[in-house]
Structures are given as structure tokens and as C-alpha cells.
Enzyme design. Structure first.
Site, PDB file in Angstrom:
ATOM      1  N   HIS A 168      31.688 -53.114 -20.340  1.00  0.00           N
ATOM      2  CA  HIS A 168      31.808 -54.487 -19.847  1.00  0.00           C
ATOM      3  C   HIS A 168      30.417 -55.077 -19.645  1.00  0.00           C
ATOM      4  O   HIS A 168      29.461 -54.361 -19.295  1.00  0.00           O
ATOM      5  CB  HIS A 168      32.570 -54.523 -18.529  1.00  0.00           C
ATOM      6  CG  HIS A 168      34.052 -54.343 -18.683  1.00  0.00           C
ATOM      7  ND1 HIS A 168      34.801 -55.049 -19.593  1.00  0.00           N
ATOM      8  CD2 HIS A 168      34.929 -53.534 -18.022  1.00  0.00           C
ATOM      9  CE1 HIS A 168      36.076 -54.692 -19.500  1.00  0.00           C
ATOM     10  NE2 HIS A 168      36.186 -53.754 -18.560  1.00  0.00           N
TER      11      HIS A 168
ATOM     12  N   CYS B 239      30.702 -57.972 -24.003  1.00  0.00           N
ATOM     13  CA  CYS B 239      30.969 -59.413 -23.963  1.00  0.00           C
ATOM     14  C   CYS B 239      29.788 -60.159 -23.366  1.00  0.00           C
ATOM     15  O   CYS B 239      28.986 -59.588 -22.618  1.00  0.00           O
ATOM     16  CB  CYS B 239      32.220 -59.690 -23.138  1.00  0.00           C
ATOM     17  SG  CYS B 239      33.745 -59.127 -23.919  1.00  0.00           S
TER      18      CYS B 239
END
Length: 793
Positions: A374, A423
């Protein structure tokens, strides 16, 4: 050796090692050889054998090429067929070396020379060779054997016109032989002959070299010029030889090579001849040195840190990082990178791992850092999210990418590659972003994002294994011998052709790389062995495995324990029954009672195969299929605060008895793999700057190594290692940089890796999960709704 029909195994140990060194490369090496030898079906290597070859890079002394040569030797591959394959590959260096090595016992040391004498005179032709004691000689005139010409000297006396012609000598031992060069014998008229000799004046009737070639040292890329000038009547002809092989373009007095390479180094000589005479020039040595460009791009070492976070405590778990880190580890090790691969790190462990990685960087080193997990980006600042980040995390809970990049650059490395597979959506919980310091202008940074600003990254799913979109394409290109930016541009183009992610995910590159630096560049000695030794020790500390051992139980059963590393913080323990007395009908050995703090699922321990244990390793890497055993996978070794201890529980039954008997033994194996680094411990506060230049060779010896390491080193091996207790750093918030720490013990790690995990040729069926099926990712029948975002917050 002489006989090309002999097996490869007849080569000496040193010769096989030298050949392996030449073939241990990605451009023209063992993989290409394995492909060429398949023209003989019996030499075809299976997928498992190719995997085993590639896994040899995980051992400091391992060699994929040596392993392949051993497999070919076992199948009776001949030296002649190996030479044929090397020529087909156009591996000129290996061809030359093998030829010289095989023929070394038939080396002709004295060649017969052209001669002329008057009729009735005497000529002696000499051919001497070194080799086996029972070598034989046979002289030929043209194609006809010379009667009595069975010795190293051929005496022609008295000379008659029938003796004029070309002679050659064959040196043999059994069925093996080698020929000398040709020697021309000419009969000339005496001074009193009725035939005038004015056409060939005595002063110039032979061939005389008036200018000899000279040895030279030429930089790679420059031109080479060798001169050999002779006087003769009739006019002389020239033939240049490179390492005793005639050169097709070397037929004039001056030999010119406009752009030399390392293949042009070696011995040069020129044969000068006319219709009646032949002489040889001096043999000269041409050395090819490094060009100024080559010196600029010289790499003294290559190191990589790969981090993959999957099992988040407060966020959606991910699937791809495990397979991505595993495949990248295997590929980079084949490119001679020292790789530390870690899964599921919390905040402190990520900071400590990066700090340790920075210690491996130095001038001339290539550094590569890869993160999968993440992440987010706010106002140009990117952050890697650890697995313990709270639900509403901010920059204080994450690792600041720009700060890590700046610290990498301060190490003055020759190449910094930072790849982020995460991301880059905005984090609305974060406030004012920190401000990064000014990066130096060093022309050595390659910064790659798997996706664009404010976009997500996606993963490809196949059964229980996944790949990120980025790695799915990168793994097909990373072994290419191209400038790293060119290679990554091709990856970006490949991703752009993927219909299902077009407009959703695109590789973004930032680079100021001015030289042609490639991940495939070969490591060259740094000229500072202390620095290299220190770096090797620091890397090796994270790869120390317990030694295999046999446990003897009172009942007579012997249990074998073995260890393998799947990642730098994940270890596999396998157990098998080595000896079983006849009176025992059945027995099994299980592992229990592990040291607290390890991340392991007891339901997946003591499994009959690695897949059930949750591992990516192929089973045959650890145990042959015919030797059954049980496998236990230990995760989170970086959290191990004391020595690893477990119990081996033996359960068995005697013949004709129903009662099961139990025996137990406690085993302690120390702190394996990355647990030695104590990544769970905060580093002491200390500022870090380029001016403080925390170089490897400036470390002072200290007794504060991680537990169990310091006392085992001789002073000569530890003098260049620093104090772990005084140089490790602690981060209180992003932007506060720190000084790396020092580990250090050299051992022989034996890590294992897996083969290709995915078959990209066959399309996979569409699944009902929210992840992208693997298979042909360009298939237009897939829908974007079938994917979930990868590494999304």
C-alpha cells in the site's frame, strides 16, 4: 587433452571453473548453451533442471554454468559437441579457451621452417611437441607419407629434385593427433650452374622482415594498427594470425582494426611468404584496456533491497507482493545482485531495513530498492505504508520515499534505481507534507512508479498466486543487456499495449541517468578489498542459515533436519526419517513448541508438501521426490528477539505392538537469516549527511555486533566493520534522516528460489474474484470490473 570424443568431465577442475566463469552471464551464457545443446535430445534440460541451475546463484560459490556442465557430463556430452555448441553461440572466448585447453598436451613448440639448398646438399626439418610420453611423429610430402619419416627430425640427404616440395608433420597419440605448419623445401642451382641466377639475385633471393610488429596496449573502442614490412623477390604476401588463427582481413602488411573490443586481445603474428620462401614475424601481445567510458561506468558491486507488504493489520490484504518479490529476487541474483528480500514489515522494521541497505551502498556500487504494498502520494511526496499503519494513517506512520532517495544518493553510488509498485492516490487524512531536501546533480538516479499520479496499481491473479501488472511485464525485460532506462521504457510500452489497464495504469519514469548503465553490467574489482570485504560481511549476515543436522533418538531412529530460505525473513525447515530400525513398524517426526514471536500458522506446519505449507519453493529443491519429508514455514524472522528453539517430537510404534511411543528433543539453531540484524530495535539518534561520509572502509572495529557475531571474527575480517550500538539511527518522523548500522558475519548462505510461477502463454478462465486473471492480460474479453486495485489505501 587432445581427444574431442572424451567427456566434458575429463576437463580439469580449473578448466571447468574457468569455462563456467565465461558462461555465467545473461547475454551469452548458460541459458543460451542449454538451448543450443537441445539439438541432441538427450542433452535437453528439464524445467526443474533449469530452475536448479538458476538457483546456484544463491550460494556465494555457486555457478549455474558449472551445474549445467556437470549435468551434460553425466549424459556423456563430448568435448567436441560442447565446442560445436560454443561456436554456434559465437562465444569466441570460450571457444578459444576450450580449444587451447583440449589441445594443450599436443602443443607443437618447434615448427618446421621453409628451407632451400643446392642439389646434393642436406636439409633437416624439425618438429617438436610437448604432450604424452608415447607421442608419435609422421612426416608427409604433400599427401604422401615419407618413408622413414617417423621422428621429430626429417633428414633429406643427399638432396635431389624429387625432394623439392611442401612437408608437414603429424604428431599423434593413439587416435588423437595434431599437424604442424607446412614447410617448403626448394632446390636451388649451384653457382656453377649453366642456368643464370640473375633473375633471383642472391642478395634478395629470400624473404627478409625489415620491420617487426610491436606489442601494444589499446583502450577498448580505439583503433589498433600493427605493421610488418618485408623485402623479397618475388614480392612477398602477408597473412596475419590472431591467437594462431588466420585472420580473413589480415592479408596486407599493415593490420588495422578500427574499433577494438576485449575479443581482440591476445597474441598476433604475421606469416610472410612468396612462391619460394616463408618466414614468420615476432609474436606480439596486444592488451585491451578500459576506455574512459568503461571506467566511468565501472561497477564495483550490486546490492538490492526488496520489500513486499501483504498482510496489513488495519487495511485490505494484498496478494501480489509475495510472488513479485520472489521473482525479482531470483532474477536479480542471476544478475549478481546481493539481494535482501523481506515480507510484511512494520514501521520500525522498514526503517531499520532501509538503514541496513544504505550501509551496503558506496562509490561504484549499483543500488536497487523495490517496494510492493500500500502507498499514497500527496503534493509530490510519496509514502510507503507499513503493515502496522493505523486505519487513518498519516506521513508520520509511513516511510517517506523522497527522504530514502536522498539518503541513497548521499552514498555516492554509481546507480540508484528506486522502483515503487504501489498506488499514488491522495491521502485525505494527511496534512501539510514534509519538504524534501535538495537532491544533488549526480546523473545516477532512475525513479520508477508502477502507476501515474492519483492512480491505482493492479495485480494479476492466477489461482492462489498473483503478480502485479508492473512485475508481470518487468520480469520479461529485466535480464536484457540494455541501459536501465531503455529497458524500463520497453516495460512501459508493453504495459501500454495491455488493453484492460490502458488509461488506468501506466509506468511513470523519472531519470537523470547520463551514462549507459545496465543492470547486467559486470562487477569489477574496486581496488579496495577492505571495502568489498565489509560489504560482503554486511550482506551475508542476513543470509546465515543453520547447518543441516541429524538427531539420534534412543530407539535408534535418526531424524534429519534441513533448512532453506524462501525470503530473507522466511525460512523452511524440513524433517525426514533418515534411519529406521527393523523392529519399528512406523514412525514420524513433527516440530512443535517454537520460540515466541514468530509469525506462523500451526495448521500449515509439518505439511507433506511445500504448497500446503504456504511456500513458493519447488519441493524438489529441498528433498528429492523419492524421499518424503515434512515441511514447516517460519515467517517474520525479523521479530525474533532470542535464539530460535523448537522441539522435535518423534512418534513411533514397534512391530506387533499397538501402543504409540513418544520421544522429544529440543533443538536450538541460533538466530537465522535476517533475525541477526535485530530490525525490531530502534536505532540511536544521529544525523546523517553527505559530509559525514559514513563509508564502509572508515568503520572502526567494535564488539557491539548483533548477538553471537563479534567474537567469531578474526581481527583481519572485522577491522572494517562499524559499531552497531553507536551508529544505528532512530526516526521520530518523516524527514529526519539517519545513519545506517553495521552487521557482519560471513557464512555460506544456501538460499533457494522457485522456477517460473506463471505460464503467460495460455489464457486463464475468468474468475468471480475481484482480481485480474493471469493468463493473457491483453485479452479484450476481460473487464476492468474483474480487477481490484493493487496496493490501494
Amino acid at each position: 587433452m587432445g581427444d574431442w570424443n572424451l567427456s566434458i568431465g575429463t576437463l580439469s577442475e580449473g578448466a571447468q571453473s574457468r569455462l563456467a566463469d565465461m558462461l555465467d552471464n545473461a547475454k551469452c551464457g548458460w541459458r543460451q548453451l542449454a538451448n543450443v545443446v537441445t539439438e541432441e535430445p538427450r542433452f535437453r534440460c528439464s524445467e526443474n533442471e533449469m530452475t536448479s541451475c538458476s538457483l546456484q546463484v544463491l550460494s556465494p560459490t555457486g555457478s549455474p554454468s558449472r551445474y549445467l556442465l556437470e549435468r551434460l557430463s553425466e549424459r556423456s556430452c563430448t568435448l567436441g559437441f560442447l565446442l560445436h555448441c560454443l561456436k554456434k553461440m559465437e562465444h569466441h572466448e570460450a571457444v578459444q579457451y576450450l580449444t587451447a585447453n583440449v589441445m594443450e598436451r599436443f602443443q607443437i613448440t618447434v615448427q618446421p621452417q621453409a628451407q632451400h639448398a643446392t642439389e646434393g646438399g642436406r636439409v633437416v626439418l624439425v618438429c617438436k611437441a610437448i604432450g604424452p610420453a608415447a607421442m608419435g611423429y609422421q612426416w608427409f610430402k604433400g599427401k604422401e607419407e615419407v618413408l622413414g619419416g617417423s621422428g621429430p627430425e626429417l633428414v633429406l640427404c643427399p638432396l635431389t629434385p624429387t625432394h623439392q616440395g611442401h612437408y608437414i608433420c603429424r604428431v599423434n597419440h593413439g587416435e588423437n593427433f595434431v599437424f604442424s605448419q607446412w614447410a617448403h623445401v626448394r632446390i636451388v642451382r649451384s653457382a656453377g650452374s649453366s642456368v643464370s641466377s640473375s633473375f633471383f639475385p642472391p642478395s634478395v633471393s629470400g624473404v627478409r622482415i625489415v620491420r617487426q610488429p610491436r606489442p601494444q596496449v589499446v583502450a577498448e573502442g580505439d583503433s589498433l594498427c600493427l605493421d610488418c614490412f618485408a623485402e623479397a623477390n618475388p614480392p612477398p604476401q602477408y597473412q596475419w594470425y590472431h591467437n594462431k588463427q588466420p585472420m580473413p582481413t589480415g592479408k596486407i602488411s599493415t593490420l588495422r582494426i578500427l574499433c577494438v573490443t576485449t575479443a581482440d586481445r591476445g597474441m598476433y603474428s604475421c606469416r610472410v611468404f612468396n612462391l619460394y620462401h616463408e618466414v614468420w614475424s615476432d609474436q606480439v601481445h596486444v592488451k585491451i584496456g578500459e576506455s574512459e567510458y568503461a571506467v566511468l561506468k565501472k561497477t564495483t558491486d550490486k546490492v538490492a533491497l526488496l520489500m513486499g507488504n501483504m498482510n496489513y493489520l488495519h487495511h485490505r490484504p494484498l496478494r501480489a507482493p509475495m510472488a513479485d518479490v520472489h521473482e525479482m529476487t531470483n532474477l536479480l541474483r542471476q544478475l549478481d545482485f546481493k539481494v535482501v528480500s523481506l515480507l510484511d514489515l512494520n514501521w520500525q522494521e522498514m526503517h531499520s531495513a532501509v538503514t541496513e541497505f544504505l550501509l551496503l551502498l558506496d562509490r561504484g556500487v549499483y543500488g536497487l530498492l523495490y517496494f510492493a504494498g500500500h502507498g499514497y502520494e500527496n503534493y509530490g511526496n510519496s509514502f510507503m505504508v507499513p503493515i502496522d499503519a493505523p486505519a487513518s494513517y498519516t506521513s508520520e506512520n509511513c516511510l517517506w520515499v523522497q527522504d530514502v532517495l536522498q539518503r541513497m544518493q548521499e552514498r555516492e553510488t554509481s546507480l540508484n534505481v528506486f522502483l515503487l509498485d504501489m498506488c499514488r492516490k491522495r491521502n485525505l487524512n494527511d496534512g501539510v507534507p514534509p519538504q524534501p531536501g535538495q537532491l544533488k546533480v549526480t546523473a545516477n538516479i532512475v525513479f520508477g512508479y508502477a502507476t501515474c499520479v492519483d492512480a491505482e496499481a493492479f495485480e494479476v491473479n492466477k489461482d492462489d498466486l498473483s503478480n502485479g501488472i508492473f512485475i508481470n511485464f518487468l520480469k520479461q525485460r529485466v535480464m536484457e543487456d540494455e541501459k536501465v532506462t531503455v529497458m524500463l521504457d520497453r516495460v512501459a510500452e508493453d504495459m501500454g499495449r495491455c488493453e484492460i489497464t490502458r488509461g488506468r495504469q501506466a509506468l511513470e519514469l523519472r531519470s537523470n541517468l547520463s551514462e549507459r548503465r545496465a543492470l547486467t553490467d559486470r562487477i569489477q574489482s574496486s581496488g579496495c578489498p577492505e571495502t568489498t570485504s565489509a560489504r560482503n560481511l554486511q550482506w551475508a549476515i542476513a543470509h546465515v542459515l543453520p547447518k543441516s543436522r541429524n538427531l539420534q533418538f534412543d530407539c535408534g531412529v535418526t531424524v534429519q533436519l534441513g533448512f532453506a530460505a524462501e525470503f530473507s525473513n522466511i525460512m523452511i525447515i524440513y524433517t525426514r526419517i533418515l534411519e529406521n530400525p527393523k523392529e519399528i513398524a512406523s514412525c514420524s517426526a513433527h516440530l512443535t513448541d517454537f520460540t515466541e514471536g514468530l509469525d506462523m500458522d500451526l495448521k500449515m506446519s509439518n505439511q507433506e508438501n511445500l504448497l500446503d505449507a504456504g511456500s513458493l519453493l519447488p519441493m524438489e529443491i529441498l528433498l528429492p521426490a523419492e524421499l518424503p519429508g515434512l515441511y514447516t514455514r517460519l515467517k517474520g524472522l525479523q521479530r525474533l528477539k532470542k535464539e530460535l528453539t523448537f522441539t522435535v517430537c518423534l512418534q513411533y510404534k514397534y512391530t506387533n505392538l499397538d501402543e504409540e511411543v513418544h520421544e522429544r528433543q529440543t533443538v536450538t539453531v541460533g538466530k537465522p537469516l535476517v533475525s541477526k540484524l535485530n530490525l525490531h530495535e530502534p536505532r540511536l539518534p544521529r544525523s546523517y549527511s553527505a559530509s559525514s561520509s559514513f563509508d564502509l572502509h572508515s568503520f572502526s572495529h567494535s564488539s557491539s555486533f548483533p548477538e553471537g557475531f563479534g567474537p567469531s571474527f578474526p581481527a583481519s575480517e572485522t577491522s572494517s566493520i562499524g559499531s552497531a550500538s553507536t551508529t544505528w539511527s532512530y526516526y521520530s518522523q518523516p524527514g529526519v534522516s539517519a545513519t545506517p548500522s553495521s552487521p557482519g558475519k560471513l557464512n555460506l548462505p544456501v538460499e533457494d528460489d522457485s522456477p517460473e510461477l506463471f505460464d503467460s502463454d495460455a489464457p486463464q478462465p475468468l474468475t468471480t474474484s475481484k482480481s485480474l486473471p493471469h493468463g493473457q492480460v491483453e485479452d479484450l474479453t476481460y473487464r476492468f470490473s474483474n480487477m481490484h486495485n493493487f496496493h490501494s489505501c
